[in-house]
Scaffold this motif. Structure first.
Motif, PDB file in Angstrom:
ATOM      1  N   VAL A 256       0.819  -1.212   0.000  1.00  0.00           N
ATOM      2  CA  VAL A 256       0.000   0.000   0.000  1.00  0.00           C
ATOM      3  C   VAL A 256       0.855   1.264   0.000  1.00  0.00           C
ATOM      4  CG1 VAL A 256      -1.919  -1.131   1.156  1.00  0.00           C
ATOM      5  CG2 VAL A 256      -0.181   0.019   2.546  1.00  0.00           C
ATOM      6  N   SER A 257       2.161   1.107   0.101  1.00  0.00           N
ATOM      7  CA  SER A 257       3.050   2.269   0.150  1.00  0.00           C
ATOM      8  C   SER A 257       4.258   2.034  -0.741  1.00  0.00           C
ATOM      9  CB  SER A 257       3.504   2.522   1.599  1.00  0.00           C
ATOM     10  OG  SER A 257       4.401   3.617   1.671  1.00  0.00           O
ATOM     11  N   ARG A 258       4.147   2.466  -1.985  1.00  0.00           N
ATOM     12  CA  ARG A 258       5.230   2.256  -2.947  1.00  0.00           C
ATOM     13  C   ARG A 258       5.687   3.590  -3.505  1.00  0.00           C
ATOM     14  NH1 ARG A 258       5.415  -2.850  -4.956  1.00  0.00           N
ATOM     15  NH2 ARG A 258       7.587  -2.294  -5.304  1.00  0.00           N
ATOM     16  N   GLY A 259       6.983   3.677  -3.798  1.00  0.00           N
ATOM     17  CA  GLY A 259       7.539   4.896  -4.368  1.00  0.00           C
ATOM     18  C   GLY A 259       7.313   4.977  -5.865  1.00  0.00           C
ATOM     19  N   LYS A 260       7.897   5.977  -6.496  1.00  0.00           N
ATOM     20  CA  LYS A 260       7.760   6.178  -7.937  1.00  0.00           C
ATOM     21  C   LYS A 260       8.582   5.154  -8.713  1.00  0.00           C
ATOM     22  CE  LYS A 260       6.638  11.058  -8.656  1.00  0.00           C
ATOM     23  NZ  LYS A 260       7.091  12.289  -9.360  1.00  0.00           N
ATOM     24  N   LEU A 261       8.170   4.953  -9.957  1.00  0.00           N
ATOM     25  CA  LEU A 261       8.979   4.153 -10.874  1.00  0.00           C
ATOM     26  C   LEU A 261      10.220   4.946 -11.261  1.00  0.00           C
ATOM     27  CD1 LEU A 261       6.233   2.841 -13.352  1.00  0.00           C
ATOM     28  CD2 LEU A 261       7.116   1.688 -11.320  1.00  0.00           C
ATOM     29  N   ILE A 262      11.303   4.247 -11.549  1.00  0.00           N
ATOM     30  CA  ILE A 262      12.511   4.911 -12.035  1.00  0.00           C
ATOM     31  C   ILE A 262      12.204   5.699 -13.306  1.00  0.00           C
ATOM     32  CG2 ILE A 262      14.797   4.522 -13.041  1.00  0.00           C
ATOM     33  CD1 ILE A 262      14.837   4.205 -10.081  1.00  0.00           C
ATOM     34  N   SER A 263      11.420   5.117 -14.195  1.00  0.00           N
ATOM     35  CA  SER A 263      11.072   5.803 -15.445  1.00  0.00           C
ATOM     36  C   SER A 263      10.339   7.117 -15.182  1.00  0.00           C
ATOM     37  CB  SER A 263      10.226   4.886 -16.339  1.00  0.00           C
ATOM     38  OG  SER A 263       9.073   4.428 -15.660  1.00  0.00           O
ATOM     39  N   GLU A 264       9.519   7.152 -14.134  1.00  0.00           N
ATOM     40  CA  GLU A 264       8.782   8.374 -13.805  1.00  0.00           C
ATOM     41  C   GLU A 264       9.699   9.456 -13.249  1.00  0.00           C
ATOM     42  OE1 GLU A 264       4.405   6.474 -12.640  1.00  0.00           O
ATOM     43  OE2 GLU A 264       5.931   6.728 -11.077  1.00  0.00           O
ATOM     44  N   THR A 265      10.758   9.049 -12.550  1.00  0.00           N
ATOM     45  CA  THR A 265      11.702  10.049 -12.018  1.00  0.00           C
ATOM     46  C   THR A 265      12.637  10.576 -13.104  1.00  0.00           C
ATOM     47  OG1 THR A 265      13.372   8.396 -11.392  1.00  0.00           O
ATOM     48  CG2 THR A 265      11.661   8.898  -9.775  1.00  0.00           C
ATOM     49  N   LEU A 266      12.849   9.767 -14.148  1.00  0.00           N
ATOM     50  CA  LEU A 266      13.779  10.167 -15.213  1.00  0.00           C
ATOM     51  C   LEU A 266      13.098  10.943 -16.328  1.00  0.00           C
ATOM     52  CD1 LEU A 266      15.913   6.914 -15.687  1.00  0.00           C
ATOM     53  CD2 LEU A 266      16.678   9.070 -14.680  1.00  0.00           C
ATOM     54  N   PHE A 267      11.853  10.581 -16.630  1.00  0.00           N
ATOM     55  CA  PHE A 267      11.212  11.119 -17.827  1.00  0.00           C
ATOM     56  C   PHE A 267       9.865  11.767 -17.511  1.00  0.00           C
ATOM     57  CE2 PHE A 267      13.347   7.065 -19.167  1.00  0.00           C
ATOM     58  CZ  PHE A 267      14.472   7.674 -19.718  1.00  0.00           C
ATOM     59  N   GLU A 268       9.616  12.863 -18.157  1.00  0.00           N
ATOM     60  CA  GLU A 268       8.334  13.546 -18.062  1.00  0.00           C
ATOM     61  C   GLU A 268       8.032  14.156 -19.423  1.00  0.00           C
ATOM     62  OE1 GLU A 268       4.831  14.623 -16.875  1.00  0.00           O
ATOM     63  OE2 GLU A 268       6.178  13.645 -15.451  1.00  0.00           O
ATOM     64  N   PRO A 269       7.035  13.671 -20.154  1.00  0.00           N
ATOM     65  CA  PRO A 269       6.122  12.575 -19.783  1.00  0.00           C
ATOM     66  C   PRO A 269       6.746  11.213 -20.097  1.00  0.00           C
ATOM     67  CG  PRO A 269       5.524  13.399 -21.931  1.00  0.00           C
ATOM     68  CD  PRO A 269       6.688  14.248 -21.469  1.00  0.00           C
ATOM     69  N   THR A 270       6.033  10.169 -19.738  1.00  0.00           N
ATOM     70  CA  THR A 270       6.425   8.810 -20.099  1.00  0.00           C
ATOM     71  C   THR A 270       5.376   8.228 -21.045  1.00  0.00           C
ATOM     72  OG1 THR A 270       5.278   7.930 -18.148  1.00  0.00           O
ATOM     73  CG2 THR A 270       7.638   8.365 -17.936  1.00  0.00           C
ATOM     74  N   PRO A 271       5.729   7.410 -21.978  1.00  0.00           N
ATOM     75  CA  PRO A 271       7.100   7.002 -22.287  1.00  0.00           C
ATOM     76  C   PRO A 271       7.887   8.135 -22.920  1.00  0.00           C
ATOM     77  CG  PRO A 271       5.582   6.137 -23.928  1.00  0.00           C
ATOM     78  CD  PRO A 271       4.740   6.769 -22.872  1.00  0.00           C
ATOM     79  N   PRO A 272       9.208   8.115 -22.792  1.00  0.00           N
ATOM     80  CA  PRO A 272      10.017   9.222 -23.279  1.00  0.00           C
ATOM     81  C   PRO A 272      10.212   9.203 -24.790  1.00  0.00           C
ATOM     82  CG  PRO A 272      11.430   7.496 -22.435  1.00  0.00           C
ATOM     83  CD  PRO A 272      10.020   7.054 -22.160  1.00  0.00           C
ATOM     84  N   GLU A 273      10.586  10.343 -25.315  1.00  0.00           N
ATOM     85  CA  GLU A 273      11.009  10.416 -26.703  1.00  0.00           C
ATOM     86  C   GLU A 273      12.347   9.684 -26.841  1.00  0.00           C
ATOM     87  OE1 GLU A 273       9.440  11.723 -29.355  1.00  0.00           O
ATOM     88  OE2 GLU A 273       7.713  12.101 -28.032  1.00  0.00           O
ATOM     89  N   PRO A 274      12.650   9.141 -28.015  1.00  0.00           N
ATOM     90  CA  PRO A 274      13.903   8.400 -28.197  1.00  0.00           C
ATOM     91  C   PRO A 274      15.151   9.193 -27.793  1.00  0.00           C
ATOM     92  CG  PRO A 274      12.481   8.062 -30.081  1.00  0.00           C
ATOM     93  CD  PRO A 274      11.817   9.108 -29.233  1.00  0.00           C
ATOM     94  N   THR A 275      15.157  10.501 -28.090  1.00  0.00           N
ATOM     95  CA  THR A 275      16.332  11.305 -27.744  1.00  0.00           C
ATOM     96  C   THR A 275      16.555  11.342 -26.233  1.00  0.00           C
ATOM     97  OG1 THR A 275      14.889  13.258 -27.871  1.00  0.00           O
ATOM     98  CG2 THR A 275      16.283  12.798 -29.778  1.00  0.00           C
ATOM     99  N   ALA A 276      15.473  11.502 -25.473  1.00  0.00           N
ATOM    100  CA  ALA A 276      15.585  11.547 -24.013  1.00  0.00           C
ATOM    101  C   ALA A 276      15.988  10.181 -23.462  1.00  0.00           C
ATOM    102  CB  ALA A 276      14.254  11.991 -23.401  1.00  0.00           C
TER     103      ALA A 276
END
Length: 374
Positions: free
Chosen positions: A303-323
């Protein structure tokens, strides 16, 4: 030695079903000539067809493929929960490994001097001594926070190529995949970015343990050691011996878990890792276990989980190929896409190759290929 289909076993499997080569070709959607070429050793199936061949005829890799064991890719899965690794999973991963071989010459020169753990053991005191040595090599004391940047450095200096992938949080069987090419002395480590930070660090530490113990890769002993070393690296004895009395002084399970959660948050690791390492410390020193049970810990985690790594790295997700490519190179210091770009420009390698070696959707492979082709 080049891999070839084990034609005798294939013939026996066809005879058992009363099939001809044409029947097999129709079943797995290839030409009859393709099957003939496989049987004669003139060609070898692509990974998707190899997998379909194995599942259709119910043959494992060893029965289906005749190859030098020295040259065969060594596979280790970091699986999701209790997911079972089947022959089909292993076969597909080995096929990915075979396809990665032509990419190796395009990688920057890898360091030949690498760290290895000579006598890996899960015995508590010896394991803690090994973890302390690894931490000292990284430049960390026993109670310092181990970040995934520290782990990335160790991959790069020990001949391992990190391949960050976006495999989805729940859809994929595996959350990390380790492919060792023994003849080339290169290890590819696929890490799923659609993973919670507290789990991601454990998986990275687990994979680093495999890098340190190449002789155990792909074995149950290797998996047990990798799990044990990962826990010891992230929450070593020097932390457990401080956390244990602080936790057991609480009169309730709730208070005990709250204390463990404080340490988990401080070190960005899972509550379960803290719980497990403290109990291992207690057992090794003849102390009572914590009052809380693993079921209590898992209930809190769910019931208590942190963010996904992808969410901390990219905004928005899924990322563009360059990012995505930039993160692979700058955050994970990966040379994977640098090598791919060189290969594409020199050999004219197509998007299908990316789809096969990264185990991604063809549409994603085409988009990524377009960026790498520029």
């Amino acid at each position: 030695m080049q891999k070839v289909i084990h034609s005798d076993n294939l013939k026996l499997a066809l005879q058992a079903r009363g099939w001809t080569q044409k029947d097999l070709a129709r079943e797995i959607e290839v030409t009859a000539q393709a099957v003939t070429n496989w049987m004669q050793g003139a060609d070898f199936p692509r990974p998707d067809k190899l997998l379909k061949l194995a599942t259709t005829l119910k043959l494992n890799f060893a029965d289906l493929v005749a190859s030098s064991t020295k040259d065969q890719p060594v596979i280790a899965f970091r699986k999701k929960g209790g997911a079972k690794t089947t022959d089909a999973h292993i076969l597909k991963a080995i096929a990915m490994g075979s396809l990665l071989k032509p990419l190796v010459p395009y990688l920057p020169e890898l360091r030949s001097l690498r760290v290895q753990i000579p006598s890996p053991t899960t015995q508590y005191d010896a394991l803690q001594a090994t973890a302390a040595e690894v931490r000292a090599r990284i430049g960390l004391g026993g109670q310092a926070v181990l970040s995934y940047a520290h782990l990335i450095d160790q991959f790069g200096t020990n001949g391992a190529v990190v391949v960050p992938v976006l495999w989805g949080e729940k859809q994929n069987h595996k959350n990390a995949l380790h492919i060792l090419l023994p003849q080339e002395q290169v290890t590819f480590i696929f890490l799923n970015l659609d993973t919670r930070l507290e789990d991601f660090k454990f998986w990275m530490a687990h994979e680093l343990a495999h890098v340190y113990t190449p002789g155990l890769a792909g074995t149950e002993e290797g998996e047990d050691f990798a799990d044990a070393l990962a826990g010891a690296l992230l929450f070593p004895k020097s932390l457990a011996e401080v956390a244990y009395p602080q936790a057991v002084r609480h009169s309730s399970v709730t208070g005990e878990i709250r204390e463990l959660q404080r340490y988990a948050d401080e070190h960005s690791i899972s509550l379960f890792t803290v719980f497990s390492e403290i109990n291992r410390y207690a057992k090794a020193h003849g102390l009572p276990d914590l009052r809380c049970k693993d079921t209590d810990v898992h209930a809190i985690r769910n019931v208590s989980r942190g963010k996904l790594i992808s969410e901390t790295l990219f905004e928005p997700t899924p990322p563009e190929p360059t990012a995505y490519i930039a993160a692979a190179e700058n955050v994970f210091r990966s040379t994977f896409f640098i090598a791919l770009k060189r290969m594409i420009k020199e050999q004219g390698t197509g998007a299908g190759y990316l789809q096969q070696i990264m185990d991604i959707a063809m549409q994603d492979a085409v988009t990524l290929h377009g960026e790498l082709s520029r």
